[in-house]
Enzyme design. Structure first.
Site, PDB file in Angstrom:
ATOM      1  N   HIS A 275       0.888  -1.265  -0.066  1.00 25.59           N
ATOM      2  CA  HIS A 275      -0.078   0.058  -0.089  1.00 25.59           C
ATOM      3  C   HIS A 275       0.910   1.256  -0.005  1.00 25.59           C
ATOM      4  O   HIS A 275       1.734   1.460   0.825  1.00 25.59           O
ATOM      5  CB  HIS A 275      -0.846   0.300   1.170  1.00 25.59           C
ATOM      6  CG  HIS A 275      -1.821  -1.206   1.125  1.00 25.59           C
ATOM      7  ND1 HIS A 275      -2.487  -1.717   2.105  1.00 25.59           N
ATOM      8  CD2 HIS A 275      -2.819  -1.504   0.084  1.00 25.59           C
ATOM      9  CE1 HIS A 275      -3.404  -2.644   1.684  1.00 25.59           C
ATOM     10  NE2 HIS A 275      -3.640  -2.538   0.315  1.00 25.59           N
TER      11      HIS A 275
ATOM     12  N   GLU B 120       1.757   3.840   2.957  1.00 21.85           N
ATOM     13  CA  GLU B 120       2.273   3.303   4.346  1.00 21.85           C
ATOM     14  C   GLU B 120       3.765   3.403   4.247  1.00 21.85           C
ATOM     15  O   GLU B 120       4.559   2.551   4.452  1.00 21.85           O
ATOM     16  CB  GLU B 120       1.716   1.980   4.513  1.00 21.85           C
ATOM     17  CG  GLU B 120       0.207   1.939   4.576  1.00 21.85           C
ATOM     18  CD  GLU B 120      -0.649   0.694   4.161  1.00 21.85           C
ATOM     19  OE1 GLU B 120       0.157  -0.476   4.333  1.00 21.85           O
ATOM     20  OE2 GLU B 120      -1.739   0.565   4.310  1.00 21.85           O
TER      21      GLU B 120
ATOM     22  N   ARG C 165      -3.063   4.730  -2.191  1.00 26.23           N
ATOM     23  CA  ARG C 165      -2.995   3.443  -1.473  1.00 26.23           C
ATOM     24  C   ARG C 165      -2.856   2.385  -2.809  1.00 26.23           C
ATOM     25  O   ARG C 165      -1.652   1.535  -2.413  1.00 26.23           O
ATOM     26  CB  ARG C 165      -4.357   3.341  -0.898  1.00 26.23           C
ATOM     27  CG  ARG C 165      -4.574   1.878  -0.660  1.00 26.23           C
ATOM     28  CD  ARG C 165      -6.080   1.482  -0.190  1.00 26.23           C
ATOM     29  NE  ARG C 165      -6.312   0.162   0.231  1.00 26.23           N
ATOM     30  CZ  ARG C 165      -6.318  -0.524   1.362  1.00 26.23           C
ATOM     31  NH1 ARG C 165      -5.473   0.056   2.483  1.00 26.23           N
ATOM     32  NH2 ARG C 165      -6.693  -1.636   1.518  1.00 26.23           N
TER      33      ARG C 165
ATOM     34  N   HIS D  84       2.455  -3.684   6.850  1.00 23.29           N
ATOM     35  CA  HIS D  84       1.326  -2.529   6.629  1.00 23.29           C
ATOM     36  C   HIS D  84       1.549  -1.414   7.879  1.00 23.29           C
ATOM     37  O   HIS D  84       1.797  -1.477   8.931  1.00 23.29           O
ATOM     38  CB  HIS D  84      -0.023  -3.216   6.441  1.00 23.29           C
ATOM     39  CG  HIS D  84      -0.140  -3.791   5.321  1.00 23.29           C
ATOM     40  ND1 HIS D  84      -0.975  -3.504   4.191  1.00 23.29           N
ATOM     41  CD2 HIS D  84       0.381  -5.170   5.113  1.00 23.29           C
ATOM     42  CE1 HIS D  84      -1.020  -4.422   3.316  1.00 23.29           C
ATOM     43  NE2 HIS D  84      -0.134  -5.369   3.569  1.00 23.29           N
TER      44      HIS D  84
ATOM     45  N   GLU E 239       0.499  -4.714  10.960  1.00 22.86           N
ATOM     46  CA  GLU E 239       0.163  -3.221  10.985  1.00 22.86           C
ATOM     47  C   GLU E 239       1.082  -2.513  12.063  1.00 22.86           C
ATOM     48  O   GLU E 239       0.735  -2.573  13.256  1.00 22.86           O
ATOM     49  CB  GLU E 239      -1.112  -3.164  11.275  1.00 22.86           C
ATOM     50  CG  GLU E 239      -2.213  -3.761  10.555  1.00 22.86           C
ATOM     51  CD  GLU E 239      -2.612  -2.954   9.090  1.00 22.86           C
ATOM     52  OE1 GLU E 239      -2.079  -1.875   8.903  1.00 22.86           O
ATOM     53  OE2 GLU E 239      -3.350  -3.679   8.143  1.00 22.86           O
TER      54      GLU E 239
END
Ligand SMILES: *[C@@H]1O[C@H](CO)[C@@H](O)[C@H](O)[C@H]1NC(C)=O
Ligand SMILES: *[C@@H]1O[C@H](CO)[C@@H](O)[C@H](O)[C@H]1NC(C)=O
Ligand SMILES: [Zn+2]
Length: 416
Positions: free
Chosen positions: A171, A174, A227, A300, A376
């Protein structure tokens, strides 16, 4: 009035002027959705209020992070008040934080005190490949849709090690992911403590710092909050890009993905439609010995989670779920012990939201890699995608500590 910045960008020899998207006085609201009515109301207002979702609540009682342009904020706030939403403003002026991510003075060498461009990251890969030829083996899975090479490194101190595979920055926005994984690569090359030396010498690390090279370049040049990929598949030509983490060929488009090209979670016209994904899976299939990869990580931000399969259902758990949780606990406990940062772990569907066609699901179901995660990184949404550069080193240090704990836990149950 929005101040417009015109940049002249040389893109593959074509000089083009590009208008950089700005977010002056855009706010990010954290809005809790308590009942179905509130949920429907927000959905119905999405386009009229130009709501853009940074993170979406998928269950009642959870909060969404929603960004709004200044001209809609008053209407939005009175709507929230009339309908008894619990909310707060998390970011007052998104542009201010975007500006803070841009260095006043670019240093092109990597010191992890600023966010780097793709070219700077690749120049650094050239340096480490030259400096550590016995340890670093460069590879390229192929070119992106727009023709940028997608590079990775294999870090291996000796033959016969089990392997961990990490893809990062799938993405585009990020940025913290490629910033911290390059720091981790540096740690592996020059370990600062015995625990890191151990995981460097006794594990092979395949790392692709920027998988979505087109989107990443675009997020630097034009649209900081981009993104998706840059694939053009919309017949109307209006909407661009695939959500690459919905494009893998396992239960493609089943749930938590969208078939409309304008959606942020557009799964693409077909499974592996995007060269970034078809070449990633081909590389794993053809260039890494079958069974060598023991852990697969998709890196992420944001939210501080370690997420395992299943993504598509909260009603079932994969066969290796206990092992997945043991190793996730190892990651999470290690960095909490040392840095006090909390990471939550569990399956995607039970912990965050439903998703299918993502990398970790493919790694588990198609490639039989028993420990597959989406990690994440920080934060929990205070600044989300616009973490300041001062956070790169702290986040990278805790990620490194997490990996030490992850490997230790995997060894305990004979995964490695
Ligand atoms: C909001 O809360 C007030 C007081 O608790 C209540 O009178 C009102 O009906 C609620 N409004 C909505 C739209 O639920
Ligand atoms: C990769 O291998 C899996 C089986 O291990 C297969 O199902 C898949 O089609 C292969 N993909 C590519 C792109 O070669
Ligand atoms: Zn992501």
């Amino acid at each position: 009035m929005l101040a417009k910045i015109l940049l002249v960008v040389g893109l593959f020899g074509l000089a083009r002027s590009v208008e950089q998207v700005r977010y002056d006085n855009y706010k990010v609201y954290n809005v809790r959705i308590d009942d179905l009515e509130q949920f429907k109301l927000l959905n119905s207002q999405e386009s009229s209020l130009k709501l853009s979702s940074w993170r979406e609540a998928r269950h009642l009682g959870e909060s969404s992070d929603l960004m709004l342009p200044p001209e809609y904020q008053e209407t939005f706030e009175s709507l929230l008040a009339t309908h008894n939403f619990t909310y707060r403003i998390k970011i007052d002026n998104v542009q201010m934080h975007i500006d803070a991510q841009k260095p006043k003075q670019r240093i092109t060498s990597m010191e992890w005190t600023q966010y780097h461009t793709l070219d700077e990251i690749y120049a650094w890969l050239d340096v480490i490949e030259e400096r550590y030829p016995d340890i670093v083996t460069p590879f390229t899975i192929g070119d992106s849709y727009e023709g940028r090479p997608i590079r990775g490194v294999k870090i291996s101190y000796k033959e016969g090690n089990p392997a961990v595979f990490i893809e990062s920055n799938i993405h585009a926005r990020e940025w913290i992911t490629s910033a911290t994984i390059t720091y981790f690569i540096d740690e592996l090359l020059v370990p600062r403590n015995p625990a890191v030396r151990d995981i460097a010498q006794n594990v092979d690390w395949y790392i692709i710092p920027v998988l979505n090279t087109d989107g990443f370049a675009y997020s630097h040049i034009v649209e900081r909050l981009w993104r998706k990929s840059r694939l053009q598949s919309d017949p109307t030509g209006r909407c661009i890009g695939t959500d690459l983490n919905r494009n893998f060929d396992y239960l493609w488009m089943l749930i938590g993905a969208d078939s409309h090209p304008c959606s942020e979670i557009y799964a693409g016209p077909s499974p592996e439609s995007d060269p970034e994904i078809s070449q990633l899976t081909a590389y794993i299939n053809n260039s890494i010995p079958e069974g060598a990869i023991k852990i697969y990580i998709s890196l992420h931000s944001y939210g501080q989670y370690v997420l395992s399969p299943w993504g598509h259902t909260a009603l079932e758990f994969p066969e290796h779920y206990p092992q997945m949780m043991h190793v996730a606990k190892g990651f999470s406990d290690a960095l909490y012990r040392r840095y006090g940062t909390e990471f939550t772990y569990g399956s995607s569907a039970t912990t965050l939201y439903e998703v299918s066609g993502s990398g970790k699901e493919w790694a588990y179901a198609v490639k039989n890699i028993k420990i597959p995660y989406t990690i994440e990184l920080r934060d929990k949404g205070e600044l989300g995608f616009v973490l300041p550069p001062e956070d790169i080193i702290p986040v990278a240090r805790e990620l490194t500590e997490g990996f030490v704990g992850m490997i230790a836990a995997a060894r305990e149950i004979d995964i490695l």
